[in-house]
Design a protein around this motif. Structure first.
Motif, short mmCIF file in Angstrom:
data_model
loop_
_atom_site.label_atom_id
_atom_site.label_comp_id
_atom_site.label_asym_id
_atom_site.label_seq_id
_atom_site.Cartn_x
_atom_site.Cartn_y
_atom_site.Cartn_z
N THR A 120 0.97 -1.41 -0.05
CA THR A 120 -0.02 0.01 0.12
C THR A 120 0.98 1.28 -0.08
O THR A 120 0.36 2.29 -0.02
CB THR A 120 -0.86 0.08 1.21
N GLU A 121 2.03 1.30 0.05
CA GLU A 121 3.16 2.31 0.22
C GLU A 121 2.99 3.12 -1.05
O GLU A 121 2.78 4.37 -0.88
CB GLU A 121 4.39 1.97 0.68
N PRO A 122 2.88 2.64 -2.35
CA PRO A 122 3.14 3.52 -3.44
C PRO A 122 1.83 4.21 -3.60
O PRO A 122 1.99 5.45 -4.29
CB PRO A 122 3.19 2.28 -4.30
N ALA A 123 0.61 3.68 -3.21
CA ALA A 123 -0.54 4.56 -3.61
C ALA A 123 -0.58 5.71 -2.43
O ALA A 123 -1.20 6.98 -2.96
CB ALA A 123 -1.84 3.42 -3.22
N ALA A 124 -0.18 5.45 -1.31
CA ALA A 124 -0.02 6.55 -0.32
C ALA A 124 0.87 7.54 -0.68
O ALA A 124 0.78 8.79 -0.41
CB ALA A 124 0.22 5.91 1.18
N ARG A 125 2.04 7.15 -1.07
CA ARG A 125 3.15 8.11 -1.68
C ARG A 125 2.43 9.08 -2.90
O ARG A 125 2.88 10.12 -3.14
CB ARG A 125 4.44 7.18 -2.15
N ALA A 126 1.83 8.09 -3.78
CA ALA A 126 0.93 9.05 -4.82
C ALA A 126 0.15 10.09 -4.47
O ALA A 126 0.09 11.23 -4.97
CB ALA A 126 0.32 8.16 -5.91
N VAL A 127 -0.62 9.81 -3.43
CA VAL A 127 -1.48 10.77 -2.74
C VAL A 127 -0.68 11.80 -2.20
O VAL A 127 -0.98 13.13 -2.28
CB VAL A 127 -2.51 10.09 -1.75
N ALA A 128 0.37 11.62 -1.52
CA ALA A 128 1.28 12.65 -0.86
C ALA A 128 1.91 13.52 -2.18
O ALA A 128 2.30 14.71 -1.72
CB ALA A 128 2.36 12.07 0.14
N THR A 129 2.30 12.87 -2.92
CA THR A 129 2.86 13.82 -4.15
C THR A 129 2.01 14.61 -4.61
O THR A 129 2.23 15.77 -5.03
CB THR A 129 3.37 12.81 -5.09
N VAL A 130 0.66 14.24 -4.84
CA VAL A 130 -0.26 15.28 -5.55
C VAL A 130 -0.67 16.22 -4.22
O VAL A 130 -0.76 17.36 -4.71
CB VAL A 130 -1.79 14.50 -5.70
N ARG A 131 -0.54 15.93 -3.18
CA ARG A 131 -0.69 17.07 -2.11
C ARG A 131 0.18 17.80 -2.02
O ARG A 131 0.19 19.23 -2.09
CB ARG A 131 -0.83 16.33 -0.78
N LYS A 132 1.55 17.53 -2.55
CA LYS A 132 2.77 18.64 -2.65
C LYS A 132 2.33 19.27 -3.76
O LYS A 132 2.86 20.79 -3.90
CB LYS A 132 3.89 17.68 -2.59
N LEU A 133 2.29 18.71 -5.06
CA LEU A 133 2.13 19.66 -6.29
C LEU A 133 1.11 20.28 -6.52
O LEU A 133 0.87 21.34 -7.22
CB LEU A 133 2.28 18.39 -7.60
N LYS A 134 -0.20 19.91 -5.83
CA LYS A 134 -1.29 20.70 -5.92
C LYS A 134 -2.18 20.60 -4.53
O LYS A 134 -3.20 19.63 -4.35
CB LYS A 134 -2.38 20.40 -7.14
N PRO A 135 -1.87 21.20 -3.65
CA PRO A 135 -2.65 21.24 -2.45
C PRO A 135 -4.17 21.32 -2.43
O PRO A 135 -4.41 22.19 -3.07
CB PRO A 135 -1.84 22.42 -1.55
N GLY A 136 -4.69 20.61 -1.62
CA GLY A 136 -6.31 20.57 -1.53
C GLY A 136 -6.87 19.73 -2.81
O GLY A 136 -8.19 19.37 -2.57
N SER A 137 -5.99 19.01 -3.54
CA SER A 137 -6.53 18.01 -4.65
C SER A 137 -6.35 16.68 -4.18
O SER A 137 -6.70 15.77 -4.59
CB SER A 137 -5.85 18.14 -5.69
N GLU A 138 -5.68 16.41 -2.84
CA GLU A 138 -5.31 14.98 -2.62
C GLU A 138 -6.41 14.12 -2.21
O GLU A 138 -6.55 12.94 -2.54
CB GLU A 138 -4.34 15.03 -1.31
N PHE A 139 -7.57 14.74 -1.77
CA PHE A 139 -8.92 13.73 -1.22
C PHE A 139 -9.47 13.45 -2.41
O PHE A 139 -9.77 12.13 -2.62
CB PHE A 139 -9.65 14.59 -0.47
N GLU A 140 -9.55 14.33 -3.53
CA GLU A 140 -10.20 13.71 -4.93
C GLU A 140 -9.35 12.64 -5.62
O GLU A 140 -10.00 11.90 -6.15
CB GLU A 140 -10.60 14.98 -5.61
N PHE A 141 -8.05 12.88 -5.44
CA PHE A 141 -7.09 11.96 -6.07
C PHE A 141 -7.18 10.67 -5.36
O PHE A 141 -7.15 9.47 -5.87
CB PHE A 141 -5.70 12.64 -6.09
N PHE A 142 -7.16 10.83 -4.01
CA PHE A 142 -7.54 9.40 -3.20
C PHE A 142 -8.58 8.91 -3.73
O PHE A 142 -8.45 7.32 -3.73
CB PHE A 142 -7.64 10.06 -1.72
#
Length: 239
Positions: A120-142
């Motif tokens: 499950t680490e890569p998926a979590a890291r992908a969410v964290a990456t989106v948070r860094k690149l576009k804050p506020g979008s991570e929940f929808e990306f999740f």
């Protein structure tokens, strides 16, 4: 009353009004807005089932609390591929989630002979990456990654699973790849897992409310939106 007295009185009234407004603004700035913390894992099936519920809760309190998504870390850094026993367990588990929540699942990955590693680490890291690149979008990306995994059975260890979602969020693919693969991002998401543990979360999904530094456990497990809203309102002193 003389003209000078009227002017003096008007000046006093204005000064009092200005100071009152300044005091009110100072009070408002000192108030910390409550924070609603959702601790979940993209590859947690009950979190997938909980997605419509937490989405409704987030919308219900959008003007009253700040919302934060925290990656929980269900099975991070697993290296062994799923065996027959694991697939049998997941099949039964997913059926239970569908029965309780109505969320659809695809079982193709459990039926074939592929050696999928439930890491499950890569998926979590992908969410964290989106948070860094576009804050506020991570929940929808999740939620979009949840759909990719559970409905489309996309491989969450393959970066292409995330790259194909990026156009929806106007995120540059190269920027994502560069950030996703850094040691810094790996350490960042590992820190999220530890933070979830420090909050006393023992399972996912979990919802907490942070009121002036005091963490209140709202739910530690799947719950319907009505119950979650009721508990939050009680914690906020509304009922």
């Amino acid at each position: 009353m003389s003209f000078k007295s009227l002017i003096a009185t008007a000046i006093v009234i204005v000064v009092i009004a200005v100071f009152s407004m300044a005091f009110k603004l100072r009070q408002e700035n000192n108030i910390i807005k409550p924070e609603l913390i959702y601790v979940g894992d993209v590859m947690c099936s009950w979190c997938y089932g909980f997605s419509p519920e937490i989405t409704a809760v987030k919308e219900h309190f959008k003007d009253e609390v700040d919302f934060k998504l925290l990656n929980g870390g269900l099975r991070p850094n697993t290296k062994e591929p799923m065996d027959a026993e694991m697939k049998k367990f997941l099949r039964q588990h997913w059926k239970e989630v569908t029965k309780a929540t109505g969320q659809p699942f695809s079982y193709n990955m459990l039926a074939d002979s592929s050696k999928f590693v439930f890491n499950t680490e890569p998926a979590a890291r992908a969410v964290a990456t989106v948070r860094k690149l576009k804050p506020g979008s991570e929940f929808e990306f999740f939620k979009r990654v949840q759909n990719s995994f559970y409905v489309k059975n996309r491989n969450t260890s393959d970066i292409n699973t995330y790259l194909e979602l990026l156009p929806e969020f106007n995120i540059d693919r190269e920027s994502f790849k560069e950030s996703f693969n850094t040691e810094q991002m790996k350490q960042s998401v590992a820190g999220e897992f530890k933070q979830a543990e420090s909050l006393g979360v023992s399972g996912f999904p979990a919802v907490l409310l942070n009121v002036n530094g005091q963490y209140i456990m709202i739910t530690n497990g799947y719950s319907k939106r009505g119950e979650v809203i009721r508990v939050i309102e009680k914690a906020l002193g509304k009922k």
